[in-house]
Design a protein around this motif. Structure first.
Motif, PDB file in Angstrom:
ATOM      1  N   ILE A  19       0.787  -0.638  -0.184  1.00 32.60           N
ATOM      2  CA  ILE A  19       0.219  -0.200   0.070  1.00 32.60           C
ATOM      3  C   ILE A  19       1.059   1.578  -0.138  1.00 32.60           C
ATOM      4  CG2 ILE A  19      -1.668   1.787   1.489  1.00 32.60           C
ATOM      5  CD1 ILE A  19      -2.718  -1.366   2.688  1.00 32.60           C
ATOM      6  N   LEU A  20       2.051   1.263   0.277  1.00 31.86           N
ATOM      7  CA  LEU A  20       2.977   2.288   0.450  1.00 31.86           C
ATOM      8  C   LEU A  20       3.528   2.790  -0.269  1.00 31.86           C
ATOM      9  CD1 LEU A  20       4.220   1.835   4.776  1.00 31.86           C
ATOM     10  CD2 LEU A  20       2.423   3.716   3.516  1.00 31.86           C
ATOM     11  N   TRP A  21       3.853   1.890  -0.765  1.00 24.18           N
ATOM     12  CA  TRP A  21       4.543   1.623  -2.175  1.00 24.18           C
ATOM     13  C   TRP A  21       3.727   1.929  -3.490  1.00 24.18           C
ATOM     14  CZ3 TRP A  21       4.195  -1.100  -7.046  1.00 24.18           C
ATOM     15  CH2 TRP A  21       4.690  -1.005  -7.732  1.00 24.18           C
ATOM     16  N   PHE A  22       2.709   1.813  -3.137  1.00 25.21           N
ATOM     17  CA  PHE A  22       1.532   1.831  -4.695  1.00 25.21           C
ATOM     18  C   PHE A  22       1.771   3.798  -4.196  1.00 25.21           C
ATOM     19  CE2 PHE A  22       0.151  -1.909  -5.139  1.00 25.21           C
ATOM     20  CZ  PHE A  22       0.629  -2.503  -6.135  1.00 25.21           C
ATOM     21  N   ARG A  23       0.997   4.545  -2.819  1.00 29.11           N
ATOM     22  CA  ARG A  23       1.389   5.378  -2.424  1.00 29.11           C
ATOM     23  C   ARG A  23       2.244   6.533  -3.336  1.00 29.11           C
ATOM     24  NH1 ARG A  23      -1.826   7.985   0.788  1.00 29.11           N
ATOM     25  NH2 ARG A  23       0.144   8.517   2.148  1.00 29.11           N
ATOM     26  N   VAL A  24       3.647   5.840  -3.087  1.00 30.81           N
ATOM     27  CA  VAL A  24       4.894   6.578  -3.931  1.00 30.81           C
ATOM     28  C   VAL A  24       4.568   6.204  -5.173  1.00 30.81           C
ATOM     29  CG1 VAL A  24       7.231   6.335  -3.996  1.00 30.81           C
ATOM     30  CG2 VAL A  24       6.171   5.805  -2.033  1.00 30.81           C
ATOM     31  N   SER A  25       3.951   5.561  -5.866  1.00 26.34           N
ATOM     32  CA  SER A  25       4.192   5.131  -7.241  1.00 26.34           C
ATOM     33  C   SER A  25       2.996   6.370  -7.996  1.00 26.34           C
ATOM     34  CB  SER A  25       3.929   3.888  -7.661  1.00 26.34           C
ATOM     35  OG  SER A  25       5.376   3.017  -6.462  1.00 26.34           O
ATOM     36  N   ALA A  26       2.119   6.242  -6.898  1.00 23.07           N
ATOM     37  CA  ALA A  26       0.917   6.994  -7.797  1.00 23.07           C
ATOM     38  C   ALA A  26       1.465   9.158  -7.670  1.00 23.07           C
ATOM     39  CB  ALA A  26      -0.768   6.747  -6.800  1.00 23.07           C
ATOM     40  N   VAL A  27       2.586   9.225  -6.813  1.00 22.33           N
ATOM     41  CA  VAL A  27       2.759  10.320  -6.910  1.00 22.33           C
ATOM     42  C   VAL A  27       3.993  10.687  -7.819  1.00 22.33           C
ATOM     43  CG1 VAL A  27       3.565  12.263  -5.859  1.00 22.33           C
ATOM     44  CG2 VAL A  27       1.957  10.797  -4.810  1.00 22.33           C
ATOM     45  N   ARG A  28       4.855   9.753  -7.914  1.00 25.46           N
ATOM     46  CA  ARG A  28       5.738   9.332  -8.465  1.00 25.46           C
ATOM     47  C   ARG A  28       5.486   9.714 -10.566  1.00 25.46           C
ATOM     48  NH1 ARG A  28      10.983   9.171  -7.336  1.00 25.46           N
ATOM     49  NH2 ARG A  28      11.000   8.162  -5.265  1.00 25.46           N
ATOM     50  N   GLY A  29       4.475   8.707 -10.618  1.00 26.97           N
ATOM     51  CA  GLY A  29       3.294   8.708 -11.102  1.00 26.97           C
ATOM     52  C   GLY A  29       2.854   9.795 -12.419  1.00 26.97           C
ATOM     53  N   GLY A  30       2.121  10.380 -11.897  1.00 25.39           N
ATOM     54  CA  GLY A  30       1.453  12.429 -11.344  1.00 25.39           C
ATOM     55  C   GLY A  30       2.608  12.216 -12.298  1.00 25.39           C
ATOM     56  N   SER A  31       3.983  12.797 -11.394  1.00 24.88           N
ATOM     57  CA  SER A  31       4.448  14.438 -11.202  1.00 24.88           C
ATOM     58  C   SER A  31       5.236  14.126 -11.936  1.00 24.88           C
ATOM     59  CB  SER A  31       4.743  14.522  -9.895  1.00 24.88           C
ATOM     60  OG  SER A  31       5.654  13.280  -9.343  1.00 24.88           O
ATOM     61  N   ARG A  48       9.232   8.916   2.208  1.00 24.66           N
ATOM     62  CA  ARG A  48       9.686   8.285   3.985  1.00 24.66           C
ATOM     63  C   ARG A  48       8.931   7.825   4.539  1.00 24.66           C
ATOM     64  NH1 ARG A  48      13.125   6.892   4.794  1.00 24.66           N
ATOM     65  NH2 ARG A  48      13.044   6.687   6.985  1.00 24.66           N
ATOM     66  N   GLN A  49       7.711   8.011   4.550  1.00 21.74           N
ATOM     67  CA  GLN A  49       6.462   6.624   4.956  1.00 21.74           C
ATOM     68  C   GLN A  49       6.915   5.222   4.323  1.00 21.74           C
ATOM     69  OE1 GLN A  49       2.798   7.846   3.328  1.00 21.74           O
ATOM     70  NE2 GLN A  49       2.476   9.558   5.728  1.00 21.74           N
ATOM     71  N   ILE A  89       0.869   0.529  11.553  1.00 20.27           N
ATOM     72  CA  ILE A  89      -0.119   1.426  10.903  1.00 20.27           C
ATOM     73  C   ILE A  89       0.044   2.617  11.350  1.00 20.27           C
ATOM     74  CG2 ILE A  89      -2.801   1.037  11.821  1.00 20.27           C
ATOM     75  CD1 ILE A  89      -2.165  -1.690  11.640  1.00 20.27           C
ATOM     76  N   ALA A  90       0.417   3.088  12.398  1.00 21.12           N
ATOM     77  CA  ALA A  90       0.030   4.501  13.164  1.00 21.12           C
ATOM     78  C   ALA A  90       1.486   5.166  12.713  1.00 21.12           C
ATOM     79  CB  ALA A  90       0.786   4.175  15.014  1.00 21.12           C
ATOM     80  N   HIS A  91       2.345   4.488  12.059  1.00 17.32           N
ATOM     81  CA  HIS A  91       3.749   5.932  12.008  1.00 17.32           C
ATOM     82  C   HIS A  91       3.138   6.974  10.719  1.00 17.32           C
ATOM     83  CE1 HIS A  91       7.468   6.815  10.990  1.00 17.32           C
ATOM     84  NE2 HIS A  91       7.669   7.390  12.541  1.00 17.32           N
ATOM     85  N   PRO A  92       2.997   6.581   9.628  1.00 19.75           N
ATOM     86  CA  PRO A  92       2.145   7.092   8.486  1.00 19.75           C
ATOM     87  C   PRO A  92       1.370   7.893   8.701  1.00 19.75           C
ATOM     88  CG  PRO A  92       2.343   4.340   7.887  1.00 19.75           C
ATOM     89  CD  PRO A  92       2.510   4.648   9.280  1.00 19.75           C
ATOM     90  N   PHE A  93       0.553   8.086   9.675  1.00 18.77           N
ATOM     91  CA  PHE A  93      -0.650   8.818  10.470  1.00 18.77           C
ATOM     92  C   PHE A  93       0.312  10.033  10.497  1.00 18.77           C
ATOM     93  CE2 PHE A  93      -3.364   5.265   9.252  1.00 18.77           C
ATOM     94  CZ  PHE A  93      -3.841   5.411   8.315  1.00 18.77           C
ATOM     95  N   GLY A  94       1.610   9.671  11.983  1.00 20.94           N
ATOM     96  CA  GLY A  94       2.442  10.842  12.374  1.00 20.94           C
ATOM     97  C   GLY A  94       2.907  11.545  10.914  1.00 20.94           C
ATOM     98  N   LEU A  95       3.498  11.175  10.393  1.00 20.41           N
ATOM     99  CA  LEU A  95       4.005  11.588   9.113  1.00 20.41           C
ATOM    100  C   LEU A  95       3.158  12.120   8.533  1.00 20.41           C
ATOM    101  CD1 LEU A  95       6.866   9.191   8.660  1.00 20.41           C
ATOM    102  CD2 LEU A  95       7.087  11.333   9.325  1.00 20.41           C
ATOM    103  N   THR A  96       2.294  13.329   8.995  1.00 18.23           N
ATOM    104  CA  THR A  96       1.691  14.264   8.152  1.00 18.23           C
ATOM    105  C   THR A  96       1.971  14.961   7.158  1.00 18.23           C
ATOM    106  OG1 THR A  96       0.229  14.855   9.357  1.00 18.23           O
ATOM    107  CG2 THR A  96      -1.047  12.904   9.047  1.00 18.23           C
ATOM    108  N   THR A  97       2.893  15.698   7.739  1.00 24.09           N
ATOM    109  CA  THR A  97       3.363  16.818   7.578  1.00 24.09           C
ATOM    110  C   THR A  97       5.116  17.371   8.013  1.00 24.09           C
ATOM    111  OG1 THR A  97       3.129  17.982  10.116  1.00 24.09           O
ATOM    112  CG2 THR A  97       1.776  18.205   8.292  1.00 24.09           C
ATOM    113  N   LEU A  98       6.254  17.654   6.955  1.00 22.10           N
ATOM    114  CA  LEU A  98       7.052  17.151   7.254  1.00 22.10           C
ATOM    115  C   LEU A  98       7.911  17.435   8.292  1.00 22.10           C
ATOM    116  CD1 LEU A  98       8.363  17.468   3.874  1.00 22.10           C
ATOM    117  CD2 LEU A  98       8.201  15.384   5.545  1.00 22.10           C
TER     118      LEU A  98
END
Length: 131
Positions: A19-31, A48-49, A89-98
């Motif tokens: 899931i986290l990998w797909f989220r990175v790939s989605a932004v990479r592809g879109g940008s 980073r997530q 599960i919790a940590h990615p939600f804590g990385l909402t802002t840098l």
């Protein structure tokens, strides 16, 4: 030796990894950024997530599989596995802002990962010194 406990946690963690990998790939592809983050803050956050997930999960799962292979009690393996899963599960939600290192979900993620690591290390240590 058949490993029973560690795979129970490795499987859902692998799903989160994808899931986290797909989220990175989605932004990479879109940008259209194939390497690095290109100054894209959203891509940096997602990288980073995913990266933090890989760093912690790989290490703790290795410790767990070693502990399980050495005959650590299942209860202690479940403790490490559950703590790792909760933390990942919790940590990615804590990385909402840098710029918010004090986000509560980051604290939960980091502290549960540390506890999972220490617990697995104790299991290994106890088996080394019991031999």
């Amino acid at each position: 030796m058949t490993f029973v406990v560690t795979p129970m946690y490795a499987l859902p963690l692998a799903v989160i990894f994808l899931i986290l990998w797909f989220r990175v790939s989605a932004v990479r592809g879109g940008s259209k950024i194939s390497f690095g983050d290109g100054g894209n803050v959203e891509l940096l956050r997602r990288v980073r997530q995913h990266g933090n997930f890989v760093e912690w999960t790989t290490f703790v799962l290795i410790l767990m599989i070693l502990a399980e292979g050495m005959g650590a009690p299942a209860l202690y393996l479940h403790i490490s596995g559950a703590l790792l899963l909760i933390g990942r599960i919790a940590h990615p939600f804590g990385l909402t802002t840098l710029d918010n290192a004090a986000h509560p979900m980051r604290y939960i993620g980091n502290s549960t990962n540390l506890l999972a690591t220490v617990n697995a290390m104790v299991c290994i240590g106890m088996n080394i010194f019991a031999s």
